[in-house]
Every structure is written in C-alpha cells, then in structure tokens.
Design an enzyme around this catalytic site. Structure first.
Site, PDB file in Angstrom:
ATOM      1  N   ASP A 198       0.866  -1.184   0.000  1.00 43.79           N
ATOM      2  CA  ASP A 198       0.000   0.000   0.000  1.00 43.79           C
ATOM      3  C   ASP A 198       0.901   1.232   0.000  1.00 43.79           C
ATOM      4  O   ASP A 198       2.119   1.101  -0.166  1.00 43.79           O
ATOM      5  CB  ASP A 198      -0.950  -0.013   1.211  1.00 43.79           C
ATOM      6  CG  ASP A 198      -2.289   0.627   0.862  1.00 43.79           C
ATOM      7  OD1 ASP A 198      -2.279   1.803   0.451  1.00 43.79           O
ATOM      8  OD2 ASP A 198      -3.325  -0.047   0.982  1.00 43.79           O
ATOM      9  N   HIS A 269      -2.974   3.284  -4.680  1.00 39.93           N
ATOM     10  CA  HIS A 269      -2.422   2.753  -3.424  1.00 39.93           C
ATOM     11  C   HIS A 269      -1.024   2.171  -3.647  1.00 39.93           C
ATOM     12  O   HIS A 269      -0.663   1.171  -3.034  1.00 39.93           O
ATOM     13  CB  HIS A 269      -3.349   1.686  -2.819  1.00 39.93           C
ATOM     14  CG  HIS A 269      -4.566   2.266  -2.152  1.00 39.93           C
ATOM     15  ND1 HIS A 269      -4.540   2.748  -0.854  1.00 39.93           N
ATOM     16  CD2 HIS A 269      -5.830   2.444  -2.597  1.00 39.93           C
ATOM     17  CE1 HIS A 269      -5.755   3.196  -0.529  1.00 39.93           C
ATOM     18  NE2 HIS A 269      -6.551   3.032  -1.570  1.00 39.93           N
ATOM     19  N   GLU A 323      -9.865   3.049  -5.493  1.00 37.06           N
ATOM     20  CA  GLU A 323      -9.529   4.430  -5.133  1.00 37.06           C
ATOM     21  C   GLU A 323      -8.349   4.996  -5.935  1.00 37.06           C
ATOM     22  O   GLU A 323      -7.453   5.608  -5.373  1.00 37.06           O
ATOM     23  CB  GLU A 323      -9.240   4.518  -3.626  1.00 37.06           C
ATOM     24  CG  GLU A 323     -10.427   4.082  -2.799  1.00 37.06           C
ATOM     25  CD  GLU A 323     -10.180   4.162  -1.297  1.00 37.06           C
ATOM     26  OE1 GLU A 323     -11.015   4.780  -0.619  1.00 37.06           O
ATOM     27  OE2 GLU A 323      -9.188   3.611  -0.815  1.00 37.06           O
TER      28      GLU A 323
HETATM   29  C1  ACM Z   1     -10.888  -0.383   0.294  1.00 37.22           C
HETATM   30  O1  ACM Z   1     -11.360  -0.380   1.444  1.00 37.22           O
HETATM   31  N1  ACM Z   1     -10.355   0.722  -0.218  1.00 37.22           N
HETATM   32  C2  ACM Z   1     -10.941  -1.566  -0.531  1.00 37.22           C
END
Ligand code: ACM
Length: 754
Positions: A198, A269, A323
């Site tokens: 991440d 991410h 995201e």
């Molecule tokens: C997530 O909670 N962004 C998959």
C-alpha cells in the site's frame, strides 16, 4: 451477576427428550461456532482418556490427526497414539475418508458413540470435523474427558470464507500470523487475503526489485513498530516478509485448509512502489501513489507478479484497483498520449485497459484475478472476480454480468469499524458495526434472483490497520465479530438466531481467554446509555457474557478500578431531583483483562408542562440551507434557500445530494403524561429539541448512527425542533419514538403540527 453454566447453554438447542441428560451434562455440546447444519443427541457417552487411540489410515487423515493431537496436548494435557489400524477394542477416534464422497464439499460427519468417535470427510471436511470436536472438549487439563453422544452433519453455505489483514499500514510478524491463521481455521475460515502493499509500505520480498523492501518497508514512526523486531524471531531488517517466510506462511495456512490470497495493489495505493522506483509514476504528476500506465510499469508489474504467482499456489491473485486518483493521469501528457494511442476515451477506460492487461498476464500464470469493485468502471476484464466493498452494488452489478463476486460491504464486513460507542472505544477509523450487525449479514443480496445468486462465492471480513498497530488491538477488533461472521458464511441462514449465538458465546469467550486472545469484552447485559425517571432511584441489573467476569463500578464520575465497589446484586441508585448521576464500570475477565469503561447517565426529573397552542395545521415547517456544514447546530446561520411545509422526514423530497442542512419546526402532541423516548438515526448529524431542550444530540460528521434520548412530557402540545445536515456520502434521517414500555415507531404526521 449470572454465573455461567454450560448446562444452560445447551438447553436451548436440544429437543425436549434430551433435556434431562443435557442438564446433568458438563459438556458445552452445541456451543460450537459456526453453528453446524444438524446436531442430533445420541444415547451414551464416550470416555476419552490416555488409552484412546487415534486411527488414521491415509496420509491426509494422519496429518489432521496430528493437528488434533497437538491441540489435545496443549488444551487438555493428553497425547494419544496414532495408529493406522482400527483396534479390536473400543475407545478410538477414527479419521476417515471412506464413504465421504456423498458429503458436500468441505462437509463432514462427526459421530460420537459410546465406543468410538468417527469423523468422516474429504481432507477439508476431516479438518473441520476435527475443529468441531475440539470445540466440544472441555477446557483445562484433564486425565479423562466424557463426551456426550452426538451425530453432527455439517458443511458450509459458501466456499469463500475470507479474512483480510492489511499489513501495509502496520506490519504483523510471521509468528503472529500463525496464531491468527490458527484462530481463523478454528472458525472454519478458508481464505486469508493478505494485503501486502500500500502507500505506507511494501511487505513482500521481490528478488528482482530489492528497493521495494530496502526503501519502502521501514515504519515511518519506529515507535509504533513491532512484530519482527519486537519478537526477535526474524531478521533485523525492514518490516517485510522474505520469500522463505512467505512460503512458510503459505504452507502453514495450507495445512489448515486456508488458501492465501496475495494482494499487490495497482494502479492506485502504490505509494510504496513509487517511493522505491519513482520512474513508475507519471512525470509531472503531483500525486505520488498512482502508477503510470506505460510499458515500463507493465514490465515491472509482470516481473513482480511472476514472483508472486510462483510463491502462492492458490488460484487467486488480488490486484487491488480501488480508489485510483485519476487526476494524476489527467494531468499527465504521457498518460494522455497512451490513451490516444490505445483509443481510450476516459480515465475509467484507461483503468479497465490496465486491469485487462494484468488479468491477461495472470491468466498465463494460471491465476484468477480479483479486484475491488472499482474495476467495474470502464468495463470488467473477461474473467475478473469482483470484491464488493462500497456496499453491495458492485457485487450485484458484477453478478448480473455473470462475474464471480466476493461480498465485503464496508457497512457489515469492515472490522476496523467501531463495535460500540466511539466515545468509549479505542481510537479507530470510525464506522459502527456492533456484534449483532456483523451477525446479521447475509452475503446474498435480495436484489439477486435465481442463477444470479450462484455468482456470489462468499464473503470476507476486512481489517485495515491505519489505527491498528498491535496484535492485541487487532484481536480486539476481530473478536468476537469474526465468530459472528463465521456463522454468516458457514451456517444455513434459516437457523440464524442472534440470541442463540449469544448463548453460545460464553463458552467461546472462555476458549479465547485460554488461547490468550484479546477479544473485546462486551458491555454488560442490562446496561442502557441513559436512564431518566421521576422516581427517587433507578434499578440496574447487570450480567456479563464473559464467564466468571467481575464488574467494578463508581457512581461519582471517577474511573472504576479494582478497588471500586464490586457489582454483586442489582443496584438501587439513589437520584436527586434535577441532577445527573453517572455510573462508570469496568468488566474484568478471569485472566485479568479489562474492558473499556462502560457507563450510563441517570437523571431524575419532573415532567415538562404542555404549552398552549390552538392552531393545528398538519405538518412541520421546514427551511433548507445550502452550504458545507460540519454541525447541525450551525445550519441556521445563513438564509434558507427553500422554505415549506412537510409531513415527513424523508430526505428524497428535498432533491439534494451533498452539502445542505434542514431545520424542521413545529409542535408535537402527546396523549398522556409519560416518558417519551426519541431515537434519531442520521448521516450526517442531527439535533432534536423538545420545548427548547436538547433531547437527542447526534451531531457532527458521521455515517449512519442512532442516538436516543428521553424526556417526561405532560399530556398536550410541546414545541418540536429537529435540525439535520448532510455533507458528503450517504444521507439518512429517521425519527422514531415510543412511550414508556412501548416499541419504537416512526414519528409521523398525526402528532406533528405547525
Ligand atoms: C478499500 O477499502 N479501499 C478496498
């Protein structure tokens, strides 16, 4: 306080004929979690002792028998001989695959008779039968164990029963992960989704790209580091797993019938990857956590995924996809040129192009691609599996497109959310998923019909670790919610019964205590947040689901300690007129672990007199304000954009999505002198006043949340005012009320006037 009696837990599940012997029994027979499909009580008792033999004919059975023996030694101090031949005498435990073909996948039959215990199943079924048997054993060292005759047939509702751990935000050691895998397996979880990368960290050694871990695996704040360094069982490098450690975890999980699903996040991410290899980001991009969709990036990802695919024998690889901050692509000339070259009309299509290329590559490695539901945007890759987290909508859409789906909607499955009042709980990311809500989750949405439902593989509980830096806090968030979740994915939905689940919890808490699991000690039963009365005292009767727990309390507002008063019998709390009294209490488990401080506020007060008001036009006046509000209290500072009359709190009527506030004003009639309870559910904040007194304060920016308040009202008319605001995200406003002893019901037009 109620003492725990195992006999009592049994009573509720057994047919009447079984009651007599169940009452005399010391066995937590059917306190098994997740609840088995079918349990029948048989006559007779099996006596397990040092002479009992384990019979396991084939290699798989012997491995599972070995795990059972390890468990028996640890929990009961017994170690049994494992043989390949059935003894002529009685007194054996048989693990066998013979005659198991007719059982559903992962299913088993467990028969405890007077002479033998037989577990029949394919290897996974044998393992789950063994887990059920261990839950039937009493806790503590014992030379002989008597087990009641039982015939259990059991199999799972879903084939995918997952738990996610985010090791990107905080790292957890190999030693600790093994504990977690053991616990998950006990509750028949069979997928471990390992969120390995991440923005905050890259946790998996990739031989071709050493900078990923050399640069991006160190904790930003070393004071929160733990795990490998603290435990001293791993090399003193950054916080990541070597490929040898990964193989170790994969094998450990495999022996417990858990498939590890690795997640390598892309294209968002990806801050840790970009920090290590800045050339992976687009040039001139201000946002540093998105990968640039250029050839160099695909080469990098394919090299990474080749190593990943070789390390994880399971069929799934999760590639994230959530995201993505697409502005970084919008701002990048390089990216815009790629879009032009590929004939992609927007950034959604670009993301789809990205995922399709990766999916095609993973297919060549024999892997199935899973992605978060954002991978639907711009079009799904041909065989991609969708993990639905922003509610169930993505999952429903994917199933309709005939794609497989794993449900993990944040409102039910995000176990980093609070389990209780955020004011009392440890700091967290927010949200609210109490145990009952987690228990009530059904992975099949009502919207799906017929064959569409078959695309739902199962569900997953997720623990994101922005706020979770220690194993203790992780266990606090996972337990007991993981038990509730296990029932949602394993047990037949027809038998779901929260009260029955609660009756089985005390034995499970005792087991978890024994295994040194820092589960959340729940608030005592019988405790409400707020008590309002006209009497000169209040009566409070408490009990804890944790066996032999002690409760200490104070009534002067101070924090309770072991030296505070101990709760022994129902409290009679004296109340002074128009004064508030605070009860604070702590629940302490037998091992000494303490709950957070729970409590309640008591108020003795007189009735609010009715006011004189004769005009009775049905409905309330409302005023709608536009703006970015953070508090319902402040919406009326501006000028309303719209005014009108309404007879409901339904937000649809206002045709607004974000950034608005509404005040409702008018009068409420009540039919008798009584205590009235008001429950306001809102997302975001709300404040309810009766006769200019704040009765419900549910203010602030938050997700859907119910707050209740009480007020004694004389028969007649009272001033009513409700203020509400919505910032961004979902909008909810519901107002329910009840007289004393009544059921809450919607507050509707008949009682409201202006
Ligand atoms: C997530 O909670 N962004 C998959």
């Amino acid at each position: 306080m109620k003492t725990s009696s195992r006999a009592v837990w049994i009573l509720f599940l057994l047919p009447a004929a079984a009651l007599v012997r169940a009452e005399n029994s010391v066995f937590p027979s059917v306190s098994v979690v997740p609840r088995p499909v079918a349990v029948k009580l048989l006559a007779g008792t099996f006596v397990l002792n040092g002479q009992t033999r384990i019979v396991a004919v084939d290699r798989e059975s012997r491995k599972i028998a070995g795990l059972f023996n390890d468990f028996l030694l640890k929990q009961d101090g017994l170690h049994l001989r494992i043989t390949v031949n059935r003894p002529k005498r009685e007194n054996f435990i048989l693990f066998s695959q013979v005659d198991s073909r007719a059982l559903p996948e992962e299913g088993y039959r467990l028969v405890i008779g007077a002479k033998s215990i037989r577990i029949i199943g394919q290897p996974a079924g044998l393992f789950y039968g063994m887990q059920t048997l261990t839950q039937l054993l009493p806790l503590g060292l014992q030379p002989t164990i008597e087990l009641p005759g039982l015939d259990i047939t059991d199999y799972p509702r879903f084939g995918y029963r997952g738990v996610l751990l985010d090791v990107g935000r905080h790292f957890f050691s190999v030693t600790y992960l093994k504990k977690l895998l053991d616990l998950a397996a006990q509750y028949k979880i069979n997928r471990f989704h390992w969120h390995l990368t991440d923005d905050e960290g890259w946790r998996i050694e990739i031989k071709k790209y050493p900078r990923l871990t050399d640069v991006s695996s160190y904790p930003k704040d070393p004071t929160t580091a733990h795990g490998s360094l603290a435990l001293g069982d791993e090399a003193p490098h950054g916080e990541y797993y070597t490929q040898e450690q990964i193989k170790d975890i994969v094998a450990y999980a495999q022996a417990r019938f858990i498939t590890v699903v690795p997640e390598i996040e892309m294209p968002g991410h990806s801050g840790a990857a970009v920090t290590a290899y800045p050339q992976l980001a687009c040039t001139h991009s201000a946002l540093g956590n998105v990968l640039c969709p250029k050839e160099e990036t695909f080469t990098f990802l394919q090299n990474v995924l080749s190593e990943v695919a070789a390390l994880f024998p399971g069929r799934y690889v999760h590639i994230g996809g959530d995201e993505v901050q697409k502005d970084s692509w919008r701002q990048s000339a390089e990216t815009q040129a790629i879009m032009k070259r590929e004939g992609l009309k927007d950034e959604d299509q670009l993301q789809s192009y990205f995922v399709r290329r990766i999916e095609r590559f993973l297919t060549t490695k024999g892997k199935l691609t899973i992605g978060w539901d954002e991978i639907l945007e711009g079009g799904l890759a041909p065989n991609a599996i969708v993990m639905s987290w922003r509610g169930e909508g993505g999952g429903i859409e994917a199933a309709r497109q005939k794609h497989k789906v794993i449900m993990t909607p944040s409102d039910y499955c995000y176990f980093d959310y609070n389990q209780g009042d955020p004011q009392r709980e440890p700091a967290s990311i927010g949200g609210f998923i109490p145990l009952e809500k987690a228990y009530g989750y059904d992975p099949i949405p009502k919207e799906l019909q017929g064959k569409e439902r078959d695309y739902v593989l199962g569900a997953q509980a997720n623990v994101w670790t922005e706020y979770i830096a220690t194993p203790e806090y992780l266990e606090y968030m996972l337990f007991p919610r993981l038990l509730a979740f296990s029932e949602a994915v394993w047990s037949p939905i027809e038998g779901n019964d929260y009260d029955d689940f609660r009756r089985r919890l005390p034995y499970q808490f005792a087991r978890l205590d024994k295994q040194d699991v820092h589960y959340r000690i729940p608030e005592p039963d019988g405790l409400k947040d707020f008590y309002t009365t006209t009497d000169d005292h209040a009566r409070v009767e408490l009990s804890s689901l944790v066996p032999a727990a002690r409760i200490y309390y104070t009534l002067d507002g101070s924090q309770p300690t072991d030296n505070s008063s101990r709760y022994q019998s129902p409290l009679q709390i004296p109340l002074q007129p128009e004064q508030k009294t605070t009860l604070n209490l702590v629940v302490i488990a037998p091992g000494g672990r303490r709950s957070v401080v729970y409590g309640a506020t008591f108020q003795r007060r007189s009735y609010r007199d009715a006011i004189r008001f004769d005009a009775k036009q049905p409905g309330l006046t409302f005023a709608l304000y536009e703006g970015k509000f953070t508090s319902a209290q402040s919406i009326e500072l501006g000028t309303p954009a719209v005014r009108g009359i309404t007879s409901s709190f339904d937000l649809q009527q206002f045709s607004r999505v974000f950034d608005y506030g509404i005040s409702f004003d008018g009068y409420l009639t009540v039919q008798s002198d009584d205590f009235y309870e008001f429950a306001v559910e809102s997302d975001d904040g709300s404040v309810l006043e009766i006769d200019d007194e704040v009765v419900v304060d549910n203010d602030g920016i938050h997700g859907s949340r119910v707050v209740t308040g009480h007020i004694p009202l004389r028969q007649g008319v009272h001033k009513f005012k409700l203020r509400y605001f919505q910032s961004q995200g979902g909008a909810t406003l519901r107002v329910n009320w009840a007289g004393s002893g009544g059921e809450l019901q919607p507050l509707v037009g008949f009682a409201l006037y202006h």
